[in-house]
Design a protein around this motif. Structure first.
Motif, PDB file in Angstrom:
ATOM      1  N   GLU A 219       9.940  78.774   1.109  1.00 17.56           N
ATOM      2  CA  GLU A 219       9.297  80.020   0.699  1.00 17.56           C
ATOM      3  C   GLU A 219      10.086  80.650  -0.434  1.00 17.56           C
ATOM      4  O   GLU A 219      11.277  80.398  -0.599  1.00 17.56           O
ATOM      5  N   LEU A 220       9.422  81.462  -1.212  1.00 17.72           N
ATOM      6  CA  LEU A 220      10.085  82.164  -2.299  1.00 17.72           C
ATOM      7  C   LEU A 220      10.932  83.300  -1.749  1.00 17.72           C
ATOM      8  O   LEU A 220      10.547  83.980  -0.798  1.00 17.72           O
ATOM      9  N   VAL A 221      12.097  83.500  -2.346  1.00 17.04           N
ATOM     10  CA  VAL A 221      12.962  84.628  -2.009  1.00 17.04           C
ATOM     11  C   VAL A 221      13.398  85.284  -3.317  1.00 17.04           C
ATOM     12  O   VAL A 221      13.252  84.701  -4.401  1.00 17.04           O
ATOM     13  N   LEU A 222      13.943  86.470  -3.209  1.00 17.50           N
ATOM     14  CA  LEU A 222      14.595  87.095  -4.347  1.00 17.50           C
ATOM     15  C   LEU A 222      16.082  86.827  -4.211  1.00 17.50           C
ATOM     16  O   LEU A 222      16.721  87.292  -3.269  1.00 17.50           O
ATOM     17  N   LEU A 223      16.630  86.045  -5.132  1.00 18.13           N
ATOM     18  CA  LEU A 223      18.045  85.704  -5.112  1.00 18.13           C
ATOM     19  C   LEU A 223      18.809  86.736  -5.947  1.00 18.13           C
ATOM     20  O   LEU A 223      18.496  86.952  -7.114  1.00 18.13           O
ATOM     21  N   VAL A 224      19.826  87.362  -5.343  1.00 19.50           N
ATOM     22  CA  VAL A 224      20.624  88.382  -6.018  1.00 19.50           C
ATOM     23  C   VAL A 224      22.084  87.952  -6.035  1.00 19.50           C
ATOM     24  O   VAL A 224      22.702  87.771  -4.983  1.00 19.50           O
ATOM     25  N   LEU A 225      22.626  87.753  -7.234  1.00 21.21           N
ATOM     26  CA  LEU A 225      24.033  87.405  -7.411  1.00 21.21           C
ATOM     27  C   LEU A 225      24.720  88.566  -8.121  1.00 21.21           C
ATOM     28  O   LEU A 225      24.374  88.898  -9.256  1.00 21.21           O
ATOM     29  N   LEU A 226      25.690  89.163  -7.481  1.00 25.21           N
ATOM     30  CA  LEU A 226      26.397  90.311  -8.031  1.00 25.21           C
ATOM     31  C   LEU A 226      27.875  89.997  -8.176  1.00 25.21           C
ATOM     32  O   LEU A 226      28.520  89.560  -7.213  1.00 25.21           O
ATOM     33  N   GLY A 227      28.421  90.206  -9.373  1.00 24.46           N
ATOM     34  CA  GLY A 227      29.847  89.957  -9.556  1.00 24.46           C
ATOM     35  C   GLY A 227      30.238  89.906 -11.010  1.00 24.46           C
ATOM     36  O   GLY A 227      29.410  90.053 -11.911  1.00 24.46           O
ATOM     37  N   GLU A 228      31.522  89.682 -11.203  1.00 26.25           N
ATOM     38  CA  GLU A 228      32.050  89.594 -12.562  1.00 26.25           C
ATOM     39  C   GLU A 228      31.671  88.272 -13.203  1.00 26.25           C
ATOM     40  O   GLU A 228      31.605  87.236 -12.544  1.00 26.25           O
ATOM     41  N   GLU A 229      31.435  88.328 -14.499  1.00 24.28           N
ATOM     42  CA  GLU A 229      31.085  87.110 -15.222  1.00 24.28           C
ATOM     43  C   GLU A 229      32.323  86.238 -15.436  1.00 24.28           C
ATOM     44  O   GLU A 229      33.457  86.725 -15.438  1.00 24.28           O
ATOM     45  N   SER A 230      32.082  84.956 -15.595  1.00 30.85           N
ATOM     46  CA  SER A 230      33.140  83.983 -15.873  1.00 30.85           C
ATOM     47  C   SER A 230      32.645  83.044 -16.966  1.00 30.85           C
ATOM     48  O   SER A 230      31.548  83.211 -17.502  1.00 30.85           O
ATOM     49  N   ALA A 231      33.442  82.043 -17.261  1.00 33.11           N
ATOM     50  CA  ALA A 231      33.036  81.054 -18.264  1.00 33.11           C
ATOM     51  C   ALA A 231      31.811  80.266 -17.803  1.00 33.11           C
ATOM     52  O   ALA A 231      31.107  79.660 -18.619  1.00 33.11           O
ATOM     53  N   ASP A 232      31.546  80.286 -16.489  1.00 31.08           N
ATOM     54  CA  ASP A 232      30.408  79.540 -15.937  1.00 31.08           C
ATOM     55  C   ASP A 232      29.120  80.348 -15.887  1.00 31.08           C
ATOM     56  O   ASP A 232      28.054  79.795 -15.599  1.00 31.08           O
ATOM     57  N   THR A 233      29.198  81.652 -16.122  1.00 29.63           N
ATOM     58  CA  THR A 233      28.039  82.509 -15.878  1.00 29.63           C
ATOM     59  C   THR A 233      26.842  82.117 -16.735  1.00 29.63           C
ATOM     60  O   THR A 233      25.693  82.124 -16.264  1.00 29.63           O
ATOM     61  N   GLY A 234      27.072  81.736 -17.977  1.00 30.97           N
ATOM     62  CA  GLY A 234      25.975  81.325 -18.851  1.00 30.97           C
ATOM     63  C   GLY A 234      25.223  80.136 -18.290  1.00 30.97           C
ATOM     64  O   GLY A 234      23.981  80.115 -18.278  1.00 30.97           O
ATOM     65  N   SER A 235      25.951  79.134 -17.808  1.00 28.36           N
ATOM     66  CA  SER A 235      25.291  77.949 -17.252  1.00 28.36           C
ATOM     67  C   SER A 235      24.596  78.275 -15.930  1.00 28.36           C
ATOM     68  O   SER A 235      23.566  77.676 -15.603  1.00 28.36           O
ATOM     69  N   LEU A 236      25.129  79.224 -15.164  1.00 25.18           N
ATOM     70  CA  LEU A 236      24.477  79.640 -13.922  1.00 25.18           C
ATOM     71  C   LEU A 236      23.142  80.322 -14.224  1.00 25.18           C
ATOM     72  O   LEU A 236      22.136  80.085 -13.540  1.00 25.18           O
ATOM     73  N   LYS A 237      23.119  81.159 -15.251  1.00 24.18           N
ATOM     74  CA  LYS A 237      21.877  81.829 -15.633  1.00 24.18           C
ATOM     75  C   LYS A 237      20.841  80.809 -16.106  1.00 24.18           C
ATOM     76  O   LYS A 237      19.655  80.922 -15.776  1.00 24.18           O
TER      77      LYS A 237
END
Length: 367
Positions: A219-237
Motif C-alpha cells: 500500500e502507499l504510505v507517506l514516507l517522512v525523512l527528517l534530519g541533517e543533510e550529508s554527502a548522500d542526501t542528493g542520491s537519496l532524494k
C-alpha cells in the motif's frame, strides 16, 4: 577545595548540528541549571553559536570540518578537533575547571596529555555514547559515563567507583502546533505516515534501505525523512523520485522543538541504523506512543527492552514485510500509553535527574 568547582561540558557540534548528542547536552545543561548543586557550577563550551537562558556557555574559536581549509584535508574531523583544542587552551588555563565532560575521544586524548605535560589538575569524564573507550585513563582522577551497557565489559580494568551506567533522558522541549499536525496529515491524504529521524545518509542511518522497503509495500504510505543533510542526501532524494510515487515523500531538516508535530502525526517510526550510541530518536518516538521498528544491536536492546519490533533487516523485502505487518495492526490507546509510561519511568529527567545530580556532584568533589 575552592567554594565552587566548575565542570565544563564540551560539545563541539552544539550550535552547528542537531544530532542526539547535541540535544542531550542541551537538555543536560538546561536541567542542571535548574538545580541547586552543592559547590558545583556547570558551563558549556561549544563549537558553534549556542545560547540557552540560564545556562553559562562559551563559544570556542575553531574551524568546522566543512570549512574550505579543512574540506581539502584527508581527515577534516581530526583537524576540527585539533582546532577546537587550540582554541580552548586560553579559556582552559584561565578557568581551571575541576572536571571536563566530553564524548569526543581525540579531544579527550589531547586534554589527557596536556594535563600531564603542564601538571594541570582537572578530571576527565568520558561519555561512551560516542562509541569511545578510555585507553588513556587515570584511575585516581578520571571517570567514565556509560549511557548503555555496551562497553561495561571492556572497562573492567577501571574501578567501579569511577564509572556510572546512567542512560540518556529525552529533552522534552517539543512545541506542538495542531494546525501543523493537521497539515502533515492532510499531506498524507489518508495514507499511513512512516517516519525516520536522523542523518540523511547511507552508511550511518541507512536511509536508502528504508526508501527501497517503502517502494515494496503493498500500500502507499507517506514516507517522512527528517534530519541533517550529508554527502548522500542528493542520491537519496533521487532514489525517492525513482522509487516512491510523487507526493508520497517528504525529506527536510526540522528544529528539534518542532519534531513533536511529526511524531504526533506519524503512524510508525523506523530506524535502519546498524548501530547507535543510544538512539534518542527511538525513545522520542516511544514518548509519543509510536510503534518502533529497529535492528537488534546491543544498544537498542538495552534502551528499548521489549518496546521495539526488532528486525535484522537483511534486505528491503524483509523490512517491507515487517513494516506491512506493523501498519496493519490497529493501534490502541492502551498500547500508546504503555509506551509513554515506559519512557516516563526510564528516560526522563523526573526518573533520572537525581542520579545525574549525584554523578556531577561526585565528579566535582572527588577529582
Amino acid at each position: 577545595m575552592s567554594p565552587t568547582q566548575k565542570i565544563i561540558l564540551i560539545c563541539t557540534g552544539l550550535g552547528r548540528v542537531n544530532r542526539g548528542f547535541e540535544q542531550y547536552i542541551a537538555g543536560l545543561a538546561h536541567q542542571l541549571s535548574q538545580q541547586e548543586l552543592r559547590q558545583t557550577q556547570v558551563e558549556v563550551w561549544t563549537g558553534g553559536h549556542w545560547k540557552m537562558p540560564g545556562v553559562k556557555s562559551r563559544k570556542i574559536a575553531n574551524l568546522h570540518r566543512a570549512h574550505f581549509l579543512l574540506s581539502k584535508t584527508a581527515q577534516p574531523f581530526l583537524w576540527e578537533q585539533r582546532s577546537f583544542f587550540g582554541g580552548m587552551l586560553p579559556a582552559l588555563l584561565s578557568s581551571k575547571p575541576a572536571a571536563i565532560y566530553l564524548g569526543e575521544y581525540q579531544l579527550y586524548c589531547y586534554l589527557y596529555k596536556l594535563r600531564a605535560a603542564l601538571r594541570l589538575d582537572y578530571s576527565l569524564v568520558l561519555y561512551t555514547g560516542g562509541q569511545a573507550l578510555p585507553g588513556l585513563f587515570d584511575n585516581h582522577r578520571d571517570f567514565v559515563h556509560h549511557v548503555t551497557n555496551a562497553y561495561i565489559d571492556a572497562c573492567k580494568h577501571i574501578p567501579t567507583s569511577r564509572q556510572w551506567l546512567l542512560p540518556h533522558f529525552i529533552h522534552q522541549n517539543f512545541e506542538y502546533d495542531q494546525q501543523a499536525i493537521a497539515g502533515i496529515q492532510k499531506k498524507a491524504a489518508g495514507k499511513k505516515i512512516v517516519l525516520s529521524v536522523g542523518l540523511l545518509d547511507k552508511p550511518t542511518k541507512q536511509m536508502h534501505l528504508l526508501i527501497e522497503a517503502v517502494s515494496k509495500l503493498k500500500e502507499l504510505v507517506l514516507l517522512v525523512l527528517l534530519g541533517e543533510e550529508s554527502a548522500d542526501t542528493g542520491s537519496l532524494k533521487l532514489q525517492m523520485q525513482q522509487q516512491v510515487p510523487q507526493g508520497n515523500y517528504i525529506v527536510q531538516q526540522v528544529p528539534h522543538t518542532q519534531l513533536g508535530n511529526w511524531y504526533r502525526a506519524a503512524d510508525l517510526f523506523v530506524l535502519c541504523s546498524p548501530k547507535e550510541s543510544f538512539g534518542l530518536a527511538m525513545v522520542e518516538a516511544l514518548h509519543h506512543g509510536l510503534p518502533v521498528i529497529c535492528r537488534p544491536f546491543t544498544e537498542s536492546k538495552f534502551v528499548m527492552q521489549e518496546q521495539a519490533n526488532f528486525q535484522n533487516m537483511h534486505n528491503a523485502v524483509e523490512l517491507a514485510e515487517a513494516m506491512q505487518a506493523q501498519l496493519q495492526q490497529e493501534p490502541t490507546e492502551e498500547q500508546r500509553q504503555q509506551r509513554q509510561k515506559f519512557v516516563a519511568s526510564h528516560y526522563t529527567w523526573q526518573s533520572l535527574g537525581q542520579q545525574y545530580i549525584n554523578m556531577f556532584e561526585t565528579i566535582a568533589t572527588n577529582y
